[in-house]
Scaffold this motif. Structure first.
Motif, PDB file in Angstrom:
ATOM      1  N   UNK A 130       0.833  -1.105  -0.068  1.00 35.71           N
ATOM      2  CA  UNK A 130      -0.033  -0.107   0.030  1.00 35.71           C
ATOM      3  C   UNK A 130       0.987   1.213  -0.085  1.00 35.71           C
ATOM      4  N   UNK A 131       0.646   2.370  -0.713  1.00 36.88           N
ATOM      5  CA  UNK A 131       1.132   3.686  -0.635  1.00 36.88           C
ATOM      6  C   UNK A 131       0.253   4.365   0.143  1.00 36.88           C
ATOM      7  N   UNK A 132       0.897   5.197   1.114  1.00 37.79           N
ATOM      8  CA  UNK A 132      -0.082   6.281   1.670  1.00 37.79           C
ATOM      9  C   UNK A 132       0.482   7.473   1.331  1.00 37.79           C
ATOM     10  N   UNK A 133      -0.186   8.365   0.783  1.00 33.53           N
ATOM     11  CA  UNK A 133       0.507   9.732   0.373  1.00 33.53           C
ATOM     12  C   UNK A 133      -0.016  10.851   1.532  1.00 33.53           C
ATOM     13  N   UNK A 134       0.971  11.361   2.227  1.00 39.00           N
ATOM     14  CA  UNK A 134       0.542  12.246   3.043  1.00 39.00           C
ATOM     15  C   UNK A 134       0.889  13.910   2.513  1.00 39.00           C
ATOM     16  N   UNK A 135      -0.049  14.556   2.363  1.00 41.76           N
ATOM     17  CA  UNK A 135       0.040  15.842   1.742  1.00 41.76           C
ATOM     18  C   UNK A 135      -1.077  16.980   2.198  1.00 41.76           C
ATOM     19  N   UNK A 136      -1.888  17.678   1.439  1.00 39.93           N
ATOM     20  CA  UNK A 136      -3.016  18.347   1.806  1.00 39.93           C
ATOM     21  C   UNK A 136      -4.100  17.335   2.330  1.00 39.93           C
ATOM     22  N   UNK A 137      -4.118  16.211   1.497  1.00 39.61           N
ATOM     23  CA  UNK A 137      -4.866  15.252   2.080  1.00 39.61           C
ATOM     24  C   UNK A 137      -4.060  13.872   2.276  1.00 39.61           C
ATOM     25  N   UNK A 178     -11.943  10.647   9.733  1.00 38.30           N
ATOM     26  CA  UNK A 178     -11.328  10.090   8.796  1.00 38.30           C
ATOM     27  C   UNK A 178      -9.771  10.031   9.366  1.00 38.30           C
ATOM     28  N   UNK A 179      -9.082   9.207   8.769  1.00 29.83           N
ATOM     29  CA  UNK A 179      -7.428   9.524   9.058  1.00 29.83           C
ATOM     30  C   UNK A 179      -6.989  10.612   8.317  1.00 29.83           C
ATOM     31  N   UNK A 180      -7.403  11.137   7.185  1.00 30.57           N
ATOM     32  CA  UNK A 180      -7.121  12.357   6.540  1.00 30.57           C
ATOM     33  C   UNK A 180      -7.001  13.695   7.627  1.00 30.57           C
ATOM     34  N   UNK A 181      -8.061  13.610   8.156  1.00 31.35           N
ATOM     35  CA  UNK A 181      -8.248  14.788   9.168  1.00 31.35           C
ATOM     36  C   UNK A 181      -7.180  14.798  10.290  1.00 31.35           C
ATOM     37  N   UNK A 182      -6.392  13.624  10.614  1.00 25.19           N
ATOM     38  CA  UNK A 182      -5.406  13.918  11.643  1.00 25.19           C
ATOM     39  C   UNK A 182      -4.120  13.811  11.111  1.00 25.19           C
ATOM     40  N   UNK A 183      -3.896  13.083   9.848  1.00 23.17           N
ATOM     41  CA  UNK A 183      -2.412  12.892   9.314  1.00 23.17           C
ATOM     42  C   UNK A 183      -2.162  13.749   8.266  1.00 23.17           C
ATOM     43  N   UNK A 184      -3.069  14.431   7.933  1.00 20.64           N
ATOM     44  CA  UNK A 184      -2.747  15.442   6.528  1.00 20.64           C
ATOM     45  C   UNK A 184      -1.968  16.652   7.368  1.00 20.64           C
ATOM     46  N   UNK A 185      -1.493  17.578   6.409  1.00 21.21           N
ATOM     47  CA  UNK A 185      -0.907  18.680   6.708  1.00 21.21           C
ATOM     48  C   UNK A 185      -1.751  19.704   7.600  1.00 21.21           C
ATOM     49  N   UNK A 186      -3.185  19.899   6.955  1.00 22.64           N
ATOM     50  CA  UNK A 186      -4.030  20.689   8.003  1.00 22.64           C
ATOM     51  C   UNK A 186      -4.418  19.910   9.256  1.00 22.64           C
ATOM     52  N   UNK A 187      -4.323  18.443   8.971  1.00 22.98           N
ATOM     53  CA  UNK A 187      -4.822  17.766  10.186  1.00 22.98           C
ATOM     54  C   UNK A 187      -3.689  18.084  11.401  1.00 22.98           C
TER      55      UNK A 187
END
Ligand SMILES: [Zn+2]
Length: 320
Positions: A130-137, A178-187
């Motif tokens: 799996x790739x996980x891409x951490x950025x704005x989302x 969602x994970x995005x709300x914690x691990x993204x830049x804005x998160x």
């Protein structure tokens, strides 16, 4: 004999990047422009086509691969883009094909990154990952037995929208926690602000981006370190679930915010150890991507090189 070249583009919320890619994994003629105004779909598509012509110049290309931040249906229509909702329903592949007179393959940007890393980067030796891409989302792309798994609706691999907090922060996808709300830049910025106000009440504005949170953490800021630890903990929870569900070989973490990975890894591994089956957790190699922001372009080009009616990556192993 001259080498076959493919046009590749990554469409982001702020910028578009494009270049020409051969199947040797090298990019040429790289250019960048501000993402065209999305208010009029016709003008938007026409501006993308003009940018394509600029990048190609006199070079003859075989086909065009375009990574977009959203779920893409088989015919290249964007079904759903949580962060660029103006794209919802746009038959982008068809329209660009008409303007440019060449085959166009539109793919989810995180899936393009997974294919790029699978062919040329950190995933070359992995059978399933799996790739996980951490950025704005937070994006995700799933390679199973050397094939991209998109699912019948093109929504597979969306780890950013796995739930880590049942009644947590609301998300652009319509769900909560969602994970995005914690691990993204804005998160990360939001976590920092919440922790800071809990410690000190009303506080100065604090970091404005994920990068600034990471810089503060590297400078020893305890709240920034705790914010990154929290993101790592949430990532570890999701990755443990993925390990238990799929028993894959690895997770490759990429994207603008993945530079903070070393500061997130201790909490990530702690959760993984706590929650994953021991054998599945031990097998899982957690590693950074190798291609930086070239991964998505190389992956989009590779997908454009495949038959447009064939929606696994190809018939052969990716690294043949
Ligand atoms: Zn979501």
């Amino acid at each position: 004999m001259s080498e076959d070249l493919y046009l590749a583009m990554d469409l982001g919320g702020t910028n578009c990047r494009a270049g020409l890619a051969g199947l040797d994994g090298r990019l040429r003629n790289m250019r960048r422009m501000a993402t065209p105004d999305l208010a009029s779909p016709r003008d938007f598509v026409s501006a993308l086509a003009d940018f394509c012509r600029l990048v190609m110049g006199d070079v003859r290309v075989q086909s065009f691969g375009l990574g977009v931040p959203g779920a893409v249906e088989a015919a290249g229509r964007i079904a759903f883009s949580p962060n660029l909702p103006q794209l919802n329903g746009l038959p982008l592949a068809l329209e660009l094909q008409e303007l440019l007179g060449m085959p166009v393959r539109v793919v989810n940007d995180a899936n393009a990154i997974a294919v790029g890393e699978a062919c040329y980067g950190a995933g070359r030796e992995l059978d399933s990952f799996l790739t996980i891409t951490l950025g704005t989302g937070v994006g995700g792309g799933l390679i199973l037995r050397r094939r991209l798994w998109e699912g019948p609706d093109g929504t597979a691999g969306e780890v950013g929208h796995l739930m880590v907090e049942a009644e947590g922060r609301s998300c652009a996808c319509g769900s909560r926690g969602c994970l995005e709300q914690y691990a993204s830049g804005p998160g990360l910025v939001r976590t920092y602000r919440e922790l800071a106000s809990a410690v000190a009440g009303a506080v100065a504005p604090g970091p404005a981006s994920g990068e600034e949170v990471a810089q503060a953490a590297e400078g020893g800021d305890a709240i920034a370190l705790a914010s990154l630890g929290e993101a790592g903990r949430r990532l570890g929870q999701v990755i443990a679930g993925v390990a238990n569900l799929l028993n894959i070989d690895g997770v490759i973490i990429t994207g603008g915010a993945s530079g903070h990975l070393p500061l997130m890894l201790p909490a990530l591994h702690q959760e993984l150890h706590l929650r994953a089956f021991a054998t599945a957790g031990r097998r899982l190699a957690i590693q950074p991507g190798m291609l930086g922001d070239g991964a998505g372009l190389l992956g989009a080009a590779r997908l454009a090189a495949m038959s447009p009616t064939h929606f696994s990556v190809n018939d052969e192993p990716l690294n043949s």
